[in-house]
Scaffold this active site. Sequence first.
Site, PDB file in Angstrom:
ATOM      1  N   LYS A   1       0.805  -1.222   0.000  1.00 10.38           N
ATOM      2  CA  LYS A   1       0.000   0.000   0.000  1.00 10.38           C
ATOM      3  C   LYS A   1       0.838   1.272   0.000  1.00 10.38           C
ATOM      4  O   LYS A   1       0.334   2.350  -0.311  1.00 10.38           O
ATOM      5  CB  LYS A   1      -0.977  -0.004   1.174  1.00 10.38           C
ATOM      6  CG  LYS A   1      -2.020  -1.098   1.074  1.00 10.38           C
ATOM      7  CD  LYS A   1      -2.923  -0.943  -0.139  1.00 10.38           C
ATOM      8  CE  LYS A   1      -3.980  -2.020  -0.187  1.00 10.38           C
ATOM      9  NZ  LYS A   1      -4.894  -1.872  -1.317  1.00 10.38           N
TER      10      LYS A   1
HETATM   11  N1  PMP Z   1      -3.510  -8.072   1.433  1.00 10.16           N
HETATM   12  C1  PMP Z   1      -3.640  -7.155   2.388  1.00 10.16           C
HETATM   13  C2  PMP Z   1      -3.078  -7.452   3.738  1.00 10.16           C
HETATM   14  C3  PMP Z   1      -4.303  -5.948   2.139  1.00 10.16           C
HETATM   15  O1  PMP Z   1      -4.443  -5.029   3.110  1.00 10.16           O
HETATM   16  C4  PMP Z   1      -4.851  -5.723   0.850  1.00 10.16           C
HETATM   17  C5  PMP Z   1      -5.583  -4.448   0.559  1.00 10.16           C
HETATM   18  N2  PMP Z   1      -6.901  -4.358   1.025  1.00 10.16           N
HETATM   19  C6  PMP Z   1      -4.710  -6.725  -0.122  1.00 10.16           C
HETATM   20  C7  PMP Z   1      -4.017  -7.876   0.205  1.00 10.16           C
HETATM   21  C8  PMP Z   1      -5.300  -6.612  -1.494  1.00 10.16           C
HETATM   22  O2  PMP Z   1      -4.684  -5.635  -2.297  1.00 10.16           O
HETATM   23  P1  PMP Z   1      -5.571  -4.778  -3.270  1.00 10.16           P
HETATM   24  O3  PMP Z   1      -6.403  -3.860  -2.427  1.00 10.16           O
HETATM   25  O4  PMP Z   1      -4.593  -4.019  -4.106  1.00 10.16           O
HETATM   26  O5  PMP Z   1      -6.427  -5.680  -4.058  1.00 10.16           O
END
Ligand code: PMP
Length: 344
Positions: A48
């Site tokens: 992120k």
């Molecule tokens: N794994 C974790 C621990 C996350 O916080 C997130 C984001 N919500 C994701 C995977 C998935 O990533 P994305 O939001 O880019 O699909």
Amino acid sequence: MKHRNQVFDNVLDLVGKTPLIKLNKMASQFEGNFYAKVESFNPGHSSKDRIALYIIEQAEKQGILSPGDTIIETTSGNTGFSIAMVSIIKGYDCVLAVSSKSSADKIDMLKTMGAKVYVCPAHVSADDPRSYYEVAKRLHSEIKGSVYINQYFNQLNIDAHYASTGPEIWNQTEGNITHLIACSGTGGTISGTAKYLKEQNPNIQVIGVDAFGSVIKKYHETKEFDEQEIYPYRIEGLGKNLIPTATDFDTIDEFVKVTDEESAHTARLIAKTEGLFVGYTSGAAMQAIKQLGEEGRFKKNDYVVVIFPDHGSRYMSKIYSDKWMKEQGFFDSINVEAAQSIEY
Ligand code: PMP
């Protein structure tokens, strides 16, 4: 150029350029070569960081943000941490609406990083005024000079991964990648990375990982929103009870669903066998590989890249706590006594 052996102006210079690490044990029972893109090497310990920095810098370029302004977001924790980190360096106030499903560790970390945190109930519908979406929207309308990142519905989330994660994986694999396996929450990671990779080689198979209790897989297959699919589950950051526009479903070939229990055990196994201390969704992504491998889906020369989104330290009171695992019933299918000092 940024290099880890150089001196940096600030922590933000370390965002991205994460390593691709060979998995020597986890998938050794299957044909093919398996590598993990280990996003915990970002300074905020998750993928992120990429979207927080990218989206905030785009807003600055467009003149929407100036120092002293407030950045608002809904977040399961990781995005909040990254936005808080970027806000500190760039001089913004950070306000976060967080799901009550998030671990206490995550919420404490956000406060430590200077964010103002609103904890909102997890098991209410997205349009309930108490949901973290609605709380964020309300705060955005109330706080003058605020910007709402809105990662689930922001195209820049996809663009961030198109600009960084995709090219990094393409270069690290020297164009040899055959499969991308990634969890889908907002869908930004998988969509942006897949879009870049498929532009280089349309034959690359892109497989999303979804949770039981989430509508994403069914929506991908039927284009219909099926409320029957929705029920509470424990994995944080994966799957959804709504359809995010930050997911480009056309870039994804298929979805695989994984359980809370198997994902938790698989995350623990990654730590024990690879020495990689990763988060719950990394276990979920690896569990998806296991399921596909058992179906005989991988061949000798395949080059499979799995994204491990965050670091295990964020789950000490959850999947890495024997007490928590026991409370969830995750040790029920194996001997509980043995499981306290489990040897995988
Ligand atoms: N794994 C974790 C621990 C996350 O916080 C997130 C984001 N919500 C994701 C995977 C998935 O990533 P994305 O939001 O880019 O699909």
